[in-house]
Scaffold this motif. Sequence first.
Motif, PDB file in Angstrom:
ATOM      1  N   ALA A 146     -30.714 -83.579  -4.710  1.00 42.94           N
ATOM      2  CA  ALA A 146     -31.140 -84.884  -5.249  1.00 42.94           C
ATOM      3  C   ALA A 146     -30.802 -85.005  -6.725  1.00 42.94           C
ATOM      4  CB  ALA A 146     -32.641 -85.067  -5.039  1.00 42.94           C
ATOM      5  N   MET A 147     -30.850 -83.879  -7.440  1.00 41.78           N
ATOM      6  CA  MET A 147     -30.557 -83.876  -8.869  1.00 41.78           C
ATOM      7  C   MET A 147     -29.098 -84.238  -9.143  1.00 41.78           C
ATOM      8  SD  MET A 147     -31.165 -80.759 -11.531  1.00 41.78           S
ATOM      9  CE  MET A 147     -29.817 -79.817 -10.832  1.00 41.78           C
ATOM     10  N   ILE A 251     -20.998 -78.597  -9.680  1.00 43.30           N
ATOM     11  CA  ILE A 251     -20.674 -77.176  -9.481  1.00 43.30           C
ATOM     12  C   ILE A 251     -21.956 -76.354  -9.370  1.00 43.30           C
ATOM     13  CG2 ILE A 251     -19.654 -75.140 -10.596  1.00 43.30           C
ATOM     14  CD1 ILE A 251     -17.500 -77.020 -11.691  1.00 43.30           C
ATOM     15  N   TYR A 252     -22.925 -76.690 -10.201  1.00 48.95           N
ATOM     16  CA  TYR A 252     -24.235 -76.035 -10.162  1.00 48.95           C
ATOM     17  C   TYR A 252     -24.829 -76.132  -8.750  1.00 48.95           C
ATOM     18  CZ  TYR A 252     -29.349 -75.936 -10.966  1.00 48.95           C
ATOM     19  OH  TYR A 252     -30.692 -75.687 -10.891  1.00 48.95           O
ATOM     20  N   SER A 303     -21.688 -73.345 -15.734  1.00 48.55           N
ATOM     21  CA  SER A 303     -22.482 -74.121 -14.766  1.00 48.55           C
ATOM     22  C   SER A 303     -22.604 -73.370 -13.441  1.00 48.55           C
ATOM     23  CB  SER A 303     -21.863 -75.501 -14.539  1.00 48.55           C
ATOM     24  OG  SER A 303     -20.670 -75.419 -13.781  1.00 48.55           O
ATOM     25  N   ALA A 304     -21.518 -72.684 -13.031  1.00 50.44           N
ATOM     26  CA  ALA A 304     -21.547 -71.917 -11.783  1.00 50.44           C
ATOM     27  C   ALA A 304     -22.499 -70.731 -11.886  1.00 50.44           C
ATOM     28  CB  ALA A 304     -20.137 -71.434 -11.438  1.00 50.44           C
ATOM     29  N   VAL A 305     -22.456 -70.016 -13.010  1.00 53.45           N
ATOM     30  CA  VAL A 305     -23.314 -68.842 -13.199  1.00 53.45           C
ATOM     31  C   VAL A 305     -24.785 -69.265 -13.291  1.00 53.45           C
ATOM     32  CG1 VAL A 305     -23.821 -66.867 -14.691  1.00 53.45           C
ATOM     33  CG2 VAL A 305     -21.453 -67.581 -14.335  1.00 53.45           C
ATOM     34  N   ILE A 306     -25.041 -70.358 -14.000  1.00 57.75           N
ATOM     35  CA  ILE A 306     -26.415 -70.871 -14.111  1.00 57.75           C
ATOM     36  C   ILE A 306     -26.929 -71.312 -12.739  1.00 57.75           C
ATOM     37  CG2 ILE A 306     -27.835 -72.762 -15.036  1.00 57.75           C
ATOM     38  CD1 ILE A 306     -26.045 -72.594 -17.581  1.00 57.75           C
ATOM     39  N   TYR A 310     -30.485 -69.695 -12.013  1.00 60.84           N
ATOM     40  CA  TYR A 310     -31.671 -70.563 -11.987  1.00 60.84           C
ATOM     41  C   TYR A 310     -31.905 -71.119 -10.583  1.00 60.84           C
ATOM     42  CZ  TYR A 310     -34.889 -74.326 -13.108  1.00 60.84           C
ATOM     43  OH  TYR A 310     -35.984 -75.164 -13.137  1.00 60.84           O
ATOM     44  N   GLY A 311     -30.844 -71.422  -9.871  1.00 60.59           N
ATOM     45  CA  GLY A 311     -30.983 -71.977  -8.530  1.00 60.59           C
ATOM     46  C   GLY A 311     -31.664 -71.032  -7.562  1.00 60.59           C
TER      47      GLY A 311
END
Length: 402
Positions: A146-147, A251-252, A303-306, A310-311
Amino acid sequence: MHKQPLWTRDFIKICLSSLFLFMTYYALVATLPIYIMDTLRGGEQEVGLTLTAFIIAAVIARPIAGKSVDELGKKKVAVLASALFMLSTFSYVGVFSFFFLLALRFVHGLSFGFATTAMAAIATDLVPEERKGEGIGYYALFMNLAMVIGPFVGLLIMNKYSFSVLCILISAFAIISFACGGLTKVQEAQAAVKTRATQKLHWRSFIEPGAMPISLTAALMSFAYSGLLSFIPVYAKNIGASEVSSYFFVIYAIMIVLSRPFTGKLFDRMGEHVVIYPSIILYAIGLVLLSLAQGPVLFLIASAVIGLGYGSVFPSFQAIALKSAPAERRGLATGTYYLLFDLGMGIGSFVLGILASAMSFSSMYMISAWIVAFAGVVYYSLYHRATIKKHRRESERLQLSE
């Protein structure tokens, strides 16, 4: 041993209800600043006030929602809050003054706080005990999607049509969310509800102490994460990555979708620490890479590593919060977790904004990485060490009984 099914009709319904509710929220987060500045002739201060009003209302709602979920029942709270959220969403089409918008954002924030707390409690109960990490991970995945989808659709409609058309669309989202939540079948622990309803008011009536250690750790994580939500577009412009800034959260989200099936199962089979520590390390590394970015390549790698870090840590923390509370206080545990998470997000966006102004965005993200690393220390000190002591006491008790 036969595994209990996870993807039941009711679990899918509550996931979809959460998806459309959060899509409404994120679509407004992305588009209201434009509407305030272009139509209501407001400035950055007015934009900030609308965000603050929503967050304050949600924070106020969390502990009351947790208590209400345990005493009145998850389904009743979810339906009433979703109805208020839906009516509030309808009202945006009639906004023609900033003060009316401010009042509406406060009411919307209250309904959001109640609805999301109740929905999370419902989703938790629908997930089999032995698959909590996996199930809550998938539930959180819908929020992550959704984000990405919410802002994308919101900005697309605003650019091609108008805010009025957007209001119609998000009203449809709110109706779908209400319908899916209303159709979800929930089993309520009536006996526990009646027992708790007779107790005197105490701070424990609104806060679950068992969920506090992991919730405090989550607050530090969300503190650092607020810098991503609030300042990524501006930072991308500063480092010459404006053309790919919209892909940061895409990407996140992709990394979360790819990793979620593995991290959830790993959590259930090998324990939370196997997932938490690598996730914290990846999250911190991602923020360091972001602070060092001087162009689009490292910006998108970050963004991929985060997303991996975090994900994975967010749903794991939520699962731990629920495990740390008795079954009849899971609503309070959910409310406590989201309360601290929202506080971290609200305080973080304010403090990190001051740091970015005083130094630079690059320095701000490097400081955020240190905050995440410190969160790992807090996790060990407040939660991991306590679980070690608990297991040791249980082992000693078993030895004595033998």
